[in-house]
Scaffold this motif. Structure first.
Motif, PDB file in Angstrom:
ATOM      1  N   LEU B  82       0.840  -1.201   0.000  1.00  9.84           N
ATOM      2  CA  LEU B  82       0.000   0.000   0.000  1.00  9.84           C
ATOM      3  C   LEU B  82       0.874   1.251   0.000  1.00  9.84           C
ATOM      4  CD1 LEU B  82      -2.891  -0.673   2.548  1.00  9.84           C
ATOM      5  CD2 LEU B  82      -2.962  -0.729   0.055  1.00  9.84           C
ATOM      6  N   ARG B  83       1.924   1.201   0.815  1.00  9.61           N
ATOM      7  CA  ARG B  83       2.829   2.345   0.923  1.00  9.61           C
ATOM      8  C   ARG B  83       3.473   2.660  -0.415  1.00  9.61           C
ATOM      9  NH1 ARG B  83       2.784   6.302   4.101  1.00  9.61           N
ATOM     10  NH2 ARG B  83       3.211   5.302   6.081  1.00  9.61           N
ATOM     11  N   ASN B  84       3.665   1.620  -1.215  1.00  4.25           N
ATOM     12  CA  ASN B  84       4.258   1.794  -2.532  1.00  4.25           C
ATOM     13  C   ASN B  84       3.399   2.661  -3.432  1.00  4.25           C
ATOM     14  OD1 ASN B  84       6.725   0.978  -3.388  1.00  4.25           O
ATOM     15  ND2 ASN B  84       6.220  -1.187  -3.288  1.00  4.25           N
ATOM     16  N   ILE B  85       2.100   2.697  -3.147  1.00  4.91           N
ATOM     17  CA  ILE B  85       1.200   3.500  -3.968  1.00  4.91           C
ATOM     18  C   ILE B  85       1.314   4.972  -3.590  1.00  4.91           C
ATOM     19  CG2 ILE B  85      -1.215   3.886  -4.599  1.00  4.91           C
ATOM     20  CD1 ILE B  85      -1.667   0.889  -3.882  1.00  4.91           C
ATOM     21  N   PHE B  86       1.354   5.221  -2.257  1.00  5.41           N
ATOM     22  CA  PHE B  86       1.345   6.613  -1.807  1.00  5.41           C
ATOM     23  C   PHE B  86       2.739   7.193  -1.587  1.00  5.41           C
ATOM     24  CE2 PHE B  86      -2.568   4.604  -0.203  1.00  5.41           C
ATOM     25  CZ  PHE B  86      -3.472   5.322  -0.965  1.00  5.41           C
TER      26      PHE B  86
END
Lengths: 109, 162
Positions: B82-86
């Motif tokens: 998820l962090r990779n998206i934001f």
């Protein structure tokens, strides 16, 4: 044989430099370890099989390096460094290198 | 319908496993690291190549090595995804690397203590790529997230010079 990862050895004097010695090994993990690792990836924690693999590889690389040093007639290897590289997924190379020297007890200089 | 339950249920179970088992394991590991670091407190640890103002004993120095491989759990890899998206700091992987580093260092310290040394100099820490993530294998899904740390140091028997 004295082995250190410092350039000089406290309490000893380098009287002769024999040259670079090196040892390497490429090791693959066996499938059982890979499967165990996949399970560990669910709950987290230490991958003992991989740690062992690293320990074994490092021992092997150092042994080969020391064998070379012995052949050169050195009694110590100083400034030892390790590097690793991933050859393919599933196999890793461990490379150890250092300088073979002849040490004599006494103050540096 | 059954497909849907399995399709959604399995990741949920794995996430819950990461939340409950993974978190408690990590907490226990950190507590154990704290306790073992306390035991090694009187050890002199530096990454200097020599110790100014210290004298070294008769015992010849010895190179010690330690390694640790720590894997992440399912929940953390999910959160990191998820962090990779934001974008931003990936805290869940940070603790994994910290654990591996402290464990590898401690293994050196404990070995040095067992063999009667009291000082460690030129401590070096490096990461090893054993999962093969640096090699493109075209199979990103099967990639295991782990942190492998190789530590090396020279152990001495040292005393403060008079």
């Amino acid at each position: 044989m004295i082995v250190t990862n410092t350039e000089t050895v406290a309490g000893y004097r380098i009287v002769e430099i024999k040259g670079l010695v090196q040892g390497n090994t490429v090791r693959a993990k066996h499938a059982g370890r890979d499967i165990a690792a996949s399970f560990k990836n669910l709950v987290g924690g230490e991958l003992k099989g991989y740690t062992e693999l690293l320990t074994e590889s490092r021992r092997q690389a150092v042994e080969r390096m020391l064998g070379q040093a012995e052949q050169l007639g050195a009694n110590a290897v100083v400034n030892v460094r390790f590097t690793t590289s991933a050859v393919t997924a599933g196999a890793a190379e461990l490379y150890a290198y250092g300088t073979a020297v002849v040490l004599q007890p006494g103050r540096d200089g | 319908m059954l497909d849907l339950i399995i399709g959604i249920g399995t990741p949920l179970v794995l996430l819950a496993l990461g939340w409950f088992v993974g978190r408690s394991r990590e907490k226990r590991h950190f507590q154990e690291l704290d306790r073992r670091e306390q035991l090694c407190q009187d050890m002199l640890v530096t990454q200097l190549k020599s110790f100014p103002s210290y004298v070294f004993g008769e015992k010849p120095p010895r190179m010690l090595v330690g390694e640790a491989v720590i894997a992440t759990d399912y929940l953390k890899s999910f959160l990191a995804g998820l962090r990779n998206i934001f974008g931003g700091e990936v805290l869940s992987y940070e603790t994994m690397i910290v654990r591996a580093r402290r464990e590898a260092t401690l293994r050196i310290l404990e070995q040095a203590q067992r063999e009667g040394y009291n000082a460690i100099c030129n401590l070096r820490l490096e990461t090893a790529d054993i999962g093969g993530s640096g090699v493109s294998n075209g199979n990103r899904k099967n990639q295991k997230v782990m942190s492998a740390i190789l530590a090396s140091a020279t152990a001495y028997n040292a005393a403060q010079s008079p």
